[in-house]
Every structure is written in structure tokens, then in C-alpha cells.
Enzyme design. Structure first.
Site, PDB file in Angstrom:
ATOM      1  N   LEU A 268      -2.972  15.950   1.503  1.00 39.71           N
ATOM      2  CA  LEU A 268      -2.062  16.415   2.543  1.00 39.71           C
ATOM      3  C   LEU A 268      -2.795  17.217   3.606  1.00 39.71           C
ATOM      4  O   LEU A 268      -2.510  17.094   4.808  1.00 39.71           O
ATOM      5  CB  LEU A 268      -0.954  17.279   1.920  1.00 39.71           C
TER       6      LEU A 268
ATOM      7  N   CYS B  64      -2.210  24.152   2.510  1.00 38.00           N
ATOM      8  CA  CYS B  64      -2.108  22.995   1.618  1.00 38.00           C
ATOM      9  C   CYS B  64      -2.895  23.187   0.319  1.00 38.00           C
ATOM     10  O   CYS B  64      -2.762  22.368  -0.600  1.00 38.00           O
ATOM     11  CB  CYS B  64      -2.605  21.735   2.318  1.00 38.00           C
TER      12      CYS B  64
ATOM     13  N   SER C 163       6.838  22.661  -3.351  1.00 38.99           N
ATOM     14  CA  SER C 163       6.928  21.410  -4.103  1.00 38.99           C
ATOM     15  C   SER C 163       8.363  21.270  -4.572  1.00 38.99           C
ATOM     16  O   SER C 163       9.077  22.271  -4.737  1.00 38.99           O
ATOM     17  CB  SER C 163       5.989  21.453  -5.322  1.00 38.99           C
TER      18      SER C 163
ATOM     19  N   TYR D   2       3.325  26.286 -12.474  1.00 40.59           N
ATOM     20  CA  TYR D   2       3.331  25.589 -11.180  1.00 40.59           C
ATOM     21  C   TYR D   2       4.662  25.795 -10.461  1.00 40.59           C
ATOM     22  O   TYR D   2       4.700  26.114  -9.265  1.00 40.59           O
ATOM     23  CB  TYR D   2       3.063  24.100 -11.411  1.00 40.59           C
TER      24      TYR D   2
ATOM     25  N   PHE E  37       3.538  12.470  -3.842  1.00 43.06           N
ATOM     26  CA  PHE E  37       2.766  11.934  -2.728  1.00 43.06           C
ATOM     27  C   PHE E  37       1.473  11.285  -3.196  1.00 43.06           C
ATOM     28  O   PHE E  37       0.942  11.613  -4.265  1.00 43.06           O
ATOM     29  CB  PHE E  37       2.469  13.040  -1.709  1.00 43.06           C
TER      30      PHE E  37
END
Length: 262
Positions: free
Chosen positions: A17, A85, A155, A168, A201
């Protein structure tokens, strides 16, 4: 905001990204500093992305290293854009076969994904605050004075965390959670703050997965039923930069996926 004549910093810019975002910014006329961990990937990315792109190695959670990267960008042109990112993905059940999840893994995830994002945000905002405001706006809309735009990456795991994603998900939920208060903090400085929450992604991490795993993930995306392209993430960053009314919000970029427990 126009990209010509400005500088931008993109963390995690050596791949995925971040690399797509650096390309979009450079193609638009910005001088770009990509920040990633030391190594050949960053140097190779900068060389491939063209003359307007430099690589400065840094750990995003290290104040001195990030400040050096921001200074490098500011020396090229007024710093107007920062895109966060950089991040890591970890997976540990809270209690697994070997006992409780390692605390060090949880702390490292928070350090990189959350503290690193805040570190870059605060230092970039200070550099933006020292610049003169510029006029921004969309065609046909009113002109707006602003100094800069900061875009962070959360996310869908911030909202739909799967089994093993406690660290996460916590780190990404915190990135989404601090978006509005930071936007409010920086409003008087004429700096906007937004967050993108991508779904699944096409990144280097996904490239190493078996075909059957990729196909299963693609099938979970209602429409379009495929992995997202880094160029689509970069395009949203471009839209955020261009539209002065986008501020203080997290945008899901996910094809309407809602992650299952596993």
C-alpha cells in the site's frame, strides 16, 4: 490540495500500500520520502519510483529516525502530506497450546502499529504547522486554507477481529479511535487527519499464501469478489488529499466484507 511543489512522507513505502501511495504522490508532482526499515527494498523502491522519490530508513517508533526522515522531506519542499502505511501483522490466541500469548508479541504490535503511527503523526504535524497555509478545494467548491493532510492505516480487523488477532485488532482499533481527537487537536493548525481501514488487499504478505487460501479470502468479499489493489488504496488517499471536507473519519475500503471469526 495540489501535489505539485509539496513534499510528502510515506511510511511502509517500500512495498504494498505504501509503495502504491508513493507512486501516486510522485506521479502527481510531489517530492516523496519513503520510510521503511533499513535494507535494499527501500533503496530499490526509491530507484524504481523515479527522481522525485527518496528513501530514508527508519523505525517508525523511533523519534530521532522519524524526525530525520521528516527533515529530509521538508528540505525538498513544504511538507503537506504524511501517510502511515507501516505496520506488522501478528497472530496469537490469548491462550494457545503453549499457554498464554507472549506479552512481547503484543507489545511489539502495539509499538509498531499504534505508537509508530502516532509518532509519525505528531512529528509530521509539527513540521506542517511551521508552513504557510495554502488554498485548497475541489472544482466548483469554495477555497479552504490548509497546511497539510495526514492519512493513517487501520484495518477491518479494528472492527471484525478474527481469532488470534487480539494484538493486531487492538492496535488498529486504536488508530481508528485516535483519528477524531487528533483531527480536533490539529484543526486550529489547519491540518486534516483521516484513516483508511482496508479489507483484504494484494500485498507481499498475501502473495505468499497458497492459492486455496487466497481463493477462500476472495470469496468472502461480496463485491468486487477479489483482493483489493494497492492502487485502489492509493486512489483513496488521493481523494482524501483533494477534498478538504474529509476530516476526522475512518473509511472502510473493503468491498463490503465482514470478517468471519476465522
Amino acid at each position: 490540495m495540489e501535489l505539485n511543489g509539496i513534499s510528502a512522507i510515506v511510511t511502509g513505502g517500500a512495498s504494498g500500500l505504501g509503495r502504491a501511495t508513493a507512486r501516486m504522490l510522485a506521479d502527481g508532482g510531489a517530492s516523496v520520502v519513503i520510510v521503511d526499515l533499513p535494507g535494499p527494498r527501500g533503496e530499490q523502491a526509491a530507484a524504481e519510483l523515479g527522481e522525485g522519490v527518496r528513501f530514508v530508513p527508519a523505525d517508525v517508533a523511533n523519534e530521532a529516525e522519524v524526525q530525520a526522515a521528516i527533515d529530509a522531506a521538508s528540505a525538498l519542499a513544504p511538507l503537506r502530506v504524511a501517510v502511515n502505511c507501516a505496520g506488522i501483522v501478528t497472530a496469537n490466541r490469548t491462550v494457545g497450546r503453549d499457554g498464554p500469548a507472549p506479552l512481547e508479541a503484543f507489545e511489539r504490535t502495539i509499538r509498531v502499529n499504534l505508537i509508530g503511527t502516532f509518532n509519525v503523526t505528531r512529528l509530521a504535524a509539527a513540521a506542517m504547522a511551521a508552513t504557510e497555509p495554502v488554498s485548497a478545494g475541489v472544482p466548483g467548491g469554495p477555497a479552504t486554507a490548509e497546511r497539510g493532510v495526514i492519512v493513517s492505516t487501520a484495518s477491518v480487523a479494528a472492527f471484525d477481529g478474527q481469532i488470534g488477532q487480539a494484538a493486531y485488532s487492538a492496535s488498529k482499533a486504536a488508530v481508528a479511535g485516535m483519528t477524531l481527537p487528533i483531527a480536533r487537536d490539529l484543526s486550529k493548525l489547519l491540518i486534516r487527519v483521516m484513516t483508511i481501514a482496508p479489507g483484504i488487499f494484494e500485498t507481499p504478505m498475501m502473495a505468499g499464501m497458497p492459492d486455496e487460501v487466497r481463493e477462500s479470502l476472495e470469496a468472502q468479499v461480496p463485491h468486487p469478489s477479489r483482493l483489493g489493489s494497492p492502487a485502489e488504496y492509493a486512489a483513496l488517499v488521493g481523494s482524501i488529499i483533494a477534498n478538504p471536507m474529509l476530516n476526522g473519519e475512518t473509511i472502510r475500503l473493503d468491498g463490503a466484507i465482514r470478517m468471519q471469526p476465522k
